[in-house]
Every structure is written in structure tokens, then in C-alpha cells.
Design an enzyme around this catalytic site. Structure first.
Site, PDB file in Angstrom:
ATOM      1  N   GLY A  77       1.992   0.000  -3.975  1.00 57.35           N
ATOM      2  CA  GLY A  77       2.589   0.639  -5.148  1.00 57.35           C
ATOM      3  C   GLY A  77       1.903   1.943  -5.511  1.00 57.35           C
ATOM      4  N   HIS A 119      -3.801  -0.630   0.296  1.00 54.60           N
ATOM      5  CA  HIS A 119      -3.303   0.744   0.381  1.00 54.60           C
ATOM      6  C   HIS A 119      -4.284   1.636  -0.375  1.00 54.60           C
ATOM      7  CE1 HIS A 119       0.623  -1.015   1.382  1.00 54.60           C
ATOM      8  NE2 HIS A 119       1.076   0.202   1.634  1.00 54.60           N
ATOM      9  N   GLU A 151      -3.796   7.387   0.124  1.00 53.54           N
ATOM     10  CA  GLU A 151      -2.455   7.875   0.458  1.00 53.54           C
ATOM     11  C   GLU A 151      -1.944   8.724  -0.708  1.00 53.54           C
ATOM     12  OE1 GLU A 151       0.539   4.856   0.217  1.00 53.54           O
ATOM     13  OE2 GLU A 151       2.003   5.939   1.428  1.00 53.54           O
TER      14      GLU A 151
HETATM   15 ZN   LIG Z   1       2.564   0.860   3.034  1.00 52.15          ZN
END
Ligand SMILES: [Zn+2]
Length: 402
Positions: A235, A262, A265
Site C-alpha cells: 500500500g 514493500h 518504492e
Molecule cells: Zn508490490
């Protein structure tokens, strides 16, 4: 310009400029489509017409592997979202059966509508997932989508894949237990038919309450021996720190699940730092911006922490300005355990084979580099040690036999 039916992209370039076609043949230049995605010069030009560009790169190397050859390569993938990989035709069928309206009513139209091209940000990119999720709110739909995902992965040459999604996004239609059991059933069916091995990763969502992440970790831990291999956090990254969800990561780890996150990014290296040091992540999802912190980069190399990198997706979310500027090759050369992944086959409009092709044609990876990347993925799998050893040796001997 018109070419004969059945002509290849290279033939089309030759009609225009013989010297340029020669450069493409020698691997000094590569061809892209109208939006900058590399295309295989051996592919046929579509009958409806197409726009191609030829990019002359400074890297001169031996003849390149075609997409066809790369598709036959044994591969493994560690970072791909189930809700980003639906078959458009299946989406249409599910929508019809469930009385849901989609942005288009043909498979091609739908693929176009969901293909992100250039979102302004990670946040805008994520809106595409709302459409796919709308048809995934029944157990039967989740089972089918997971099953078809495995078939498609096997057809793309994958011997092992870890696919992720968030059961939280299937409430209130389904309980967390149902939302986990349904894709597991589809995966089992796909595995039995294809021989491709699959692990399921569940994702907490950064923008949701940390209590929900913990609830998910508790629910998922019960399926650890049934195919759920890890916990992840996905998210919108900026403004939603991973450390807020540390309790969920801790619960997952204490109950035998692996952890990935994650990070790096949609936000900078501090986010990667948090994932590693406050959440105990054993791999990093993306990690694209790792190089901004040389000390952290050195740590990641030293500890052999794998990065689940996604080239095309990073272009779509503006994490990198162009594919050529992606740090993947630099990290590989510096000794980072980098792996190649699609993130979302439908929304990013690519297959894993395409992603290997991009790494070769745009970033200049050699055949040996590509083989290293395949083995990195196998060695970084969230599998019990004895299964991992078996996967690595199987893929290694397949690569040697090529
Ligand atoms: Zn991803």
C-alpha cells in the site's frame, strides 16, 4: 511505411534503414514500442499498424536472447500481486455473473483500461487494483483467479512463484479464513496440473489500522503449513510507516512465518531501514531507492538481504524516470542479491519473460547475469531449506542444459 504481411520488427526497421537494422542485429540497438517498452526484433509487426522506436545504446554485446528463448528459461518469481494478474476474459465473465460494471466490455479493451502506462504516483497506480478487486469478492472467484494465475505462470516458464494479496481487501464479503482458503485451493489445483510450486504471501495494508495487520497475521499463521509462506506490508508507502505495523510482523515471525515488506518504492531508504530493523523483514519488496543510503546498501550486501525488484512497475509508478536509469544492474554488480519480478502482469502489461528481456536489452545484462538473477530468486525463496536446495539444483541443471 508498409511492410509485407508476416514481416518481423527487424524487417520493418531494415526497410527504413539497413544500417539501423544491422545495429539491432548486433545488439548495439534495441527496438521499443510507442510507450518505450522493449520489443523483440524477431516478433511480427501487427496487422493494424504499430509505432516502433529504435534506441542505439552504447553497450555492445553478443547476440541477445529472444523472448521465445527466455520464455523457455526456468524462472522463479517472488513479488507479484494476485489482484494485478487477472485474465481479462475471466474478469468479464466474473463481472457478468456478479452484475458488476467494468470500464470496458472486451478483453483487449479491459487490458488497455487496466494497463497503468504512466500513473502519476504509486497512489494513482494502486487505483487500478480497485477495479480488479471488485470481481474478486467471492470464494469461487478467488479460487479460479489463483488457479489461472498458476497456469499462466507455468506457461511463462516459472518453476516456483510466490504470489501475494491482502485478505483484508475481501472483507466484509468473506471472512479472513475464507479469503485465505479460497486462493490456497486454486493454487493446489494449479500446482497439481503444472508442477510449478507456489507459495502464498498475505499483505497487511499500510493505510489501514495496525490492529487489522495484527488480525491478519493471527489468521494467516493458522495456514502456515497449508501454503501461506510469509507476511508482507503493501500500500501507499509515504506517510504510512511500516513500524506502526511492527506488532503484526512480530506475531508472524513468532509463529514461523517469513517476513518481507514493500519499501524504498514510494519512499526513501529510511523506509527500508524500518522494514529491516523495526519489522524484521528478511527480504525487501522493491528496495529501488536503497542506493541513496550507502551505509544501508553496504549492510544489505553484507547480510545478503534479497531485493524483490520490479523494473517496469517502477517506471509506471515514477520510482525511476526511465528503465535505463533503473539501479538493478548497478546493484547486481555491487553484489546485492537482486531478483526480477513483474509486480502485476495485467496492470503492468508484462510477463516475467518480458521483464528478463528488458533487463537484457535495456540494462545490458549478459546471459550469465540473467542466470545469476534466476538463481538469486530460487535461493531467496521462502521455502524450507531442503525444498530450496532441491529447487536450486533443479533450476541450475536446467540452466546448464540450455
Ligand atoms: Zn508490490
Amino acid at each position: 511505411m508498409t511492410v509485407a504481411p508476416g514481416a518481423s520488427v527487424r524487417d520493418a526497421v531494415a526497410v527504413l534503414d539497413r544500417e539501423l537494422a544491422d545495429l539491432v542485429g548486433r545488439g548495439v540497438a534495441y527496438v521499443t514500442d510507442g510507450v518505450g517498452r522493449p520489443v523483440d526484433a524477431g516478433e511480427r509487426v501487427g496487422e493494424g499498424g504499430a509505432i516502433f522506436r529504435v534506441v542505439v545504446s552504447a553497450r555492445q554485446g553478443p547476440p541477445r536472447l529472444t523472448k521465445q528463448a527466455l520464455r523457455r528459461w526456468p524462472k522463479a518469481e517472488l513479488h507479484v500481486h494476485l489482484d494485478g494478474c487477472l485474465r481479462p476474459a475471466t474478469m468479464l465473465e466474473l463481472a457478468r455473473a456478479q452484475g458488476i460494471r467494468l470500464p470496458a466490455d472486451t478483453p483487449d479493451g479491459l487490458a488497455q483500461a487496466l494497463y497503468v502506462k504512466h500513473a502519476k504516483s504509486l497512489e494513482e497506480y494502486l487505483t487500478k487494483y480497485e477495479v480488479t478487486l471488485s470481481v474478486m469478492q467471492t470464494a469461487a472467484a478467488l479460487e479460479r483467479i489463483a488457479y489461472e494465475f498458476v497456469l499462466d505462470a507455468a506457461a511463462d516458464g516459472l518453476r516456483y512463484v510466490e504470489v501475494r494479496y491482502s485478505p483484508l481487501l475481501h472483507r466484509p464479503a468473506l471472512t479472513l479464513a475464507r479469503a485465505i482458503e479460497a486462493p490456497l485451493a486454486g493454487i493446489k489445483r494449479g500446482e497439481a496440473e503444472t508442477g510449478t510450486k507456489v507459495g502464498l504471501i498475505v499483505c497487511g495494508i499500510r493505510t489501514r489500522a495496525p490492529a487489522e495487520s495484527l488480525e491478519l497475521a493471527r489468521a494467516a499463521a493458522g495456514y502456515r503449513t497449508a501454503g501461506v509462506v510469509a507476511f508482507d506490508l503493501a500500500g501507499a508507502e509515504r506517510g504510512f510507516p511500516a513500524r506502526d505495523h511492527a506488532a503484526a510482523f512480530a506475531y508472524a515471525a513468532q509463529h514461523g512465518m517469513a517476513c518481507t515488506c514493500h519499501a524504498g518504492e514510494g519512499d526513501g531508504p529510511d523506509s527500508i531501514h524500518q522494514a529491516l530493523h523495526q519489522c524484521g523483514a528478511q527480504r525487501i519488496g522493491h528496495g529501488t531507492r536503497l542506493g541513496e543510503d550507502p551505509a544501508l546498501l553496504a549492510y544489505v550486501i553484507e547480510r545478503k538481504i534479497p531485493l524483490e525488484m520490479c523494473l517496469t512497475s517502477n517506471l509506471h509508478t515514477h520510482t525511476v524516470a526511465s528503465l535505463a536509469e533503473h539501479p538493478f544492474k548497478r546493484y547486481l554488480d555491487q553484489g546485492v542479491v537482486v531478483t526480477l519480478n513483474t509486480d502485476g502482469r495485467l496492470v503492468d502489461g508484462i510477463s516475467l519473460t518480458d521483464e528478463y528481456f528488458v533487463a537484457q536489452s535495456v540494462l545490458g545484462l549478459t546471459k550469465a547475469d540473467l542466470a545469476r538473477v534466476v538463481l538469486n530468486a530460487c535461493e531467496s525463496a521462502f521455502l524450507p531449506e531442503f525444498e530450496k536446495v532441491a529447487l536450486v539444483s533443479r533450476v541450475q541443471s536446467e540452466l546448464e542444459a540450455l
